[in-house]
Design a protein around this motif. Structure first.
Motif, PDB file in Angstrom:
ATOM      1  N   UNK A 162      16.470  31.385  49.351  1.00 48.75           N
ATOM      2  CA  UNK A 162      17.612  30.612  49.837  1.00 48.75           C
ATOM      3  C   UNK A 162      18.913  31.079  49.183  1.00 48.75           C
ATOM      4  N   UNK A 163      18.896  31.247  47.865  1.00 44.99           N
ATOM      5  CA  UNK A 163      20.109  31.677  47.167  1.00 44.99           C
ATOM      6  C   UNK A 163      20.483  33.113  47.554  1.00 44.99           C
ATOM      7  N   UNK A 164      19.480  33.942  47.800  1.00 44.54           N
ATOM      8  CA  UNK A 164      19.757  35.316  48.247  1.00 44.54           C
ATOM      9  C   UNK A 164      20.443  35.301  49.614  1.00 44.54           C
ATOM     10  N   UNK A 165      19.946  34.459  50.499  1.00 46.79           N
ATOM     11  CA  UNK A 165      20.536  34.357  51.838  1.00 46.79           C
ATOM     12  C   UNK A 165      21.965  33.816  51.759  1.00 46.79           C
ATOM     13  N   UNK A 207      24.794  36.362  52.920  1.00 51.43           N
ATOM     14  CA  UNK A 207      25.222  36.187  54.306  1.00 51.43           C
ATOM     15  C   UNK A 207      26.181  35.020  54.536  1.00 51.43           C
ATOM     16  N   UNK A 208      26.272  34.114  53.579  1.00 49.21           N
ATOM     17  CA  UNK A 208      27.163  32.967  53.751  1.00 49.21           C
ATOM     18  C   UNK A 208      28.387  33.082  52.850  1.00 49.21           C
ATOM     19  N   UNK A 209      28.143  33.181  51.555  1.00 49.99           N
ATOM     20  CA  UNK A 209      29.258  33.267  50.617  1.00 49.99           C
ATOM     21  C   UNK A 209      29.802  34.682  50.492  1.00 49.99           C
ATOM     22  N   UNK A 210      28.904  35.635  50.313  1.00 40.09           N
ATOM     23  CA  UNK A 210      29.338  37.016  50.122  1.00 40.09           C
ATOM     24  C   UNK A 210      29.566  37.331  48.644  1.00 40.09           C
ATOM     25  N   UNK A 211      29.384  38.586  48.278  1.00 41.10           N
ATOM     26  CA  UNK A 211      29.502  38.995  46.878  1.00 41.10           C
ATOM     27  C   UNK A 211      30.921  38.824  46.349  1.00 41.10           C
ATOM     28  N   UNK A 212      31.904  39.073  47.193  1.00 42.49           N
ATOM     29  CA  UNK A 212      33.295  38.941  46.740  1.00 42.49           C
ATOM     30  C   UNK A 212      33.632  37.508  46.346  1.00 42.49           C
ATOM     31  N   UNK A 213      33.152  36.560  47.121  1.00 41.88           N
ATOM     32  CA  UNK A 213      33.419  35.159  46.818  1.00 41.88           C
ATOM     33  C   UNK A 213      32.702  34.731  45.536  1.00 41.88           C
ATOM     34  N   UNK A 214      31.499  35.236  45.341  1.00 45.02           N
ATOM     35  CA  UNK A 214      30.754  34.921  44.121  1.00 45.02           C
ATOM     36  C   UNK A 214      31.449  35.517  42.904  1.00 45.02           C
ATOM     37  N   UNK A 272      35.710  30.980  36.687  1.00 42.74           N
ATOM     38  CA  UNK A 272      34.984  30.150  35.719  1.00 42.74           C
ATOM     39  C   UNK A 272      35.193  30.640  34.304  1.00 42.74           C
ATOM     40  N   UNK A 273      35.370  31.960  34.158  1.00 44.67           N
ATOM     41  CA  UNK A 273      35.605  32.531  32.836  1.00 44.67           C
ATOM     42  C   UNK A 273      34.471  32.250  31.878  1.00 44.67           C
ATOM     43  N   UNK A 274      34.806  31.928  30.638  1.00 46.14           N
ATOM     44  CA  UNK A 274      33.802  31.689  29.606  1.00 46.14           C
ATOM     45  C   UNK A 274      33.044  30.387  29.849  1.00 46.14           C
ATOM     46  N   UNK A 275      33.616  29.475  30.650  1.00 42.07           N
ATOM     47  CA  UNK A 275      32.963  28.197  30.899  1.00 42.07           C
ATOM     48  C   UNK A 275      31.722  28.348  31.788  1.00 42.07           C
ATOM     49  N   UNK A 333      24.624  34.696  39.916  1.00 46.14           N
ATOM     50  CA  UNK A 333      26.014  34.685  39.490  1.00 46.14           C
ATOM     51  C   UNK A 333      26.375  35.837  38.560  1.00 46.14           C
ATOM     52  N   UNK A 334      25.465  36.194  37.666  1.00 47.53           N
ATOM     53  CA  UNK A 334      25.850  37.124  36.602  1.00 47.53           C
ATOM     54  C   UNK A 334      25.040  38.422  36.555  1.00 47.53           C
ATOM     55  N   UNK A 335      24.009  38.532  37.377  1.00 52.52           N
ATOM     56  CA  UNK A 335      23.206  39.736  37.333  1.00 52.52           C
ATOM     57  C   UNK A 335      22.081  39.611  36.317  1.00 52.52           C
TER      58      UNK A 335
END
Length: 219
Positions: free
Chosen positions: A26-29, A33-40, A47-50, A80-82
């Protein structure tokens, strides 16, 4: 002698992993396909350090308040972070949560533990208390989905805090690597997916044998 299996535990473990893999898909989809890598990436930058701090504290809280399930956090951190940052952040959360729950048990004893783990889990503390008599059994228990209970049980034993944390730092990252890697399950080849599923079945059976033997121990 043939080992007996607690099939209710096997069923629970398999269902848990199925749900986790479903969450991974679900998170992969959503991310692809919904949010996109750029938006993430934009969200992570804002969010920075938080962002990592929230991951660490959220993961820690799932160990301190034992009934909470923290496995989806591994997946979210991976998205989110790899891979490597997610392993580091979730491990720091697990380390913090384990240290706090150990010290709660060591400092306040059994009465306060009930407030954090709930009545349904309290009986398991005594069982684990017997099992964590040596470091090999302690490490084994960490990999059976009951880290939260093990932390509290260990706090009631004679093991030193320093030794407990040292063993955690040495062995627990293996679990973080495995769980975070499930983030990328949907992207893997069919061969790798089959290996994952076979590993889950073996893990579930092993957990069933372990829990059967655990509950057969005298109180």
């Amino acid at each position: 002698m043939k080992e007996k299996i607690n099939f209710s535990i096997v069923k629970s473990v398999v269902i848990g992993f199925v749900l986790l893999i479903g969450f991974s898909i679900l998170t992969y989809w959503l991310s692809s396909y919904v949010l996109g890598k750029n938006q993430i990436q934009s969200f992570v930058i804002k969010a920075g350090v938080f962002g990592p701090l929230v991951i660490i504290l959220a993961k820690a809280s799932t160990l301190i308040i034992a009934p909470l399930g923290g496995n989806p956090i591994y997946i979210l951190a991976g998205v989110l972070y790899g891979f490597i940052p997610a392993v580091i952040y979730t491990f720091l959360g697990d380390l913090l949560g384990s240290a706090v729950s150990f010290l709660i048990a060591r400092t306040f004893g059994r009465k306060i533990i009930l407030k954090f783990i709930g009545k349904s889990m309290y009986g398991l503390i005594d069982k684990i208390y017997v099992v964590v008599g040596n470091w090999q059994s302690l490490v084994l228990a960490w990999f059976l989905g009951i880290v939260d209970i093990v932390n509290y049980a260990a706090g009631l034993t004679n093991i030193s805090f320093f030794r407990y944390i040292l063993l955690f730092i040495i062995f627990r990252p293996i679990g973080n690597v495995i769980f975070v890697s499930l983030t990328f399950f949907p992207q893997q080849s069919l061969k790798i997916k089959i290996i994952y599923l076979a590993g889950i079945v073996i893990y579930a059976i092993f957990s069933g044998v372990y829990m059967y033997r655990l509950y057969k121990k005298p109180k």
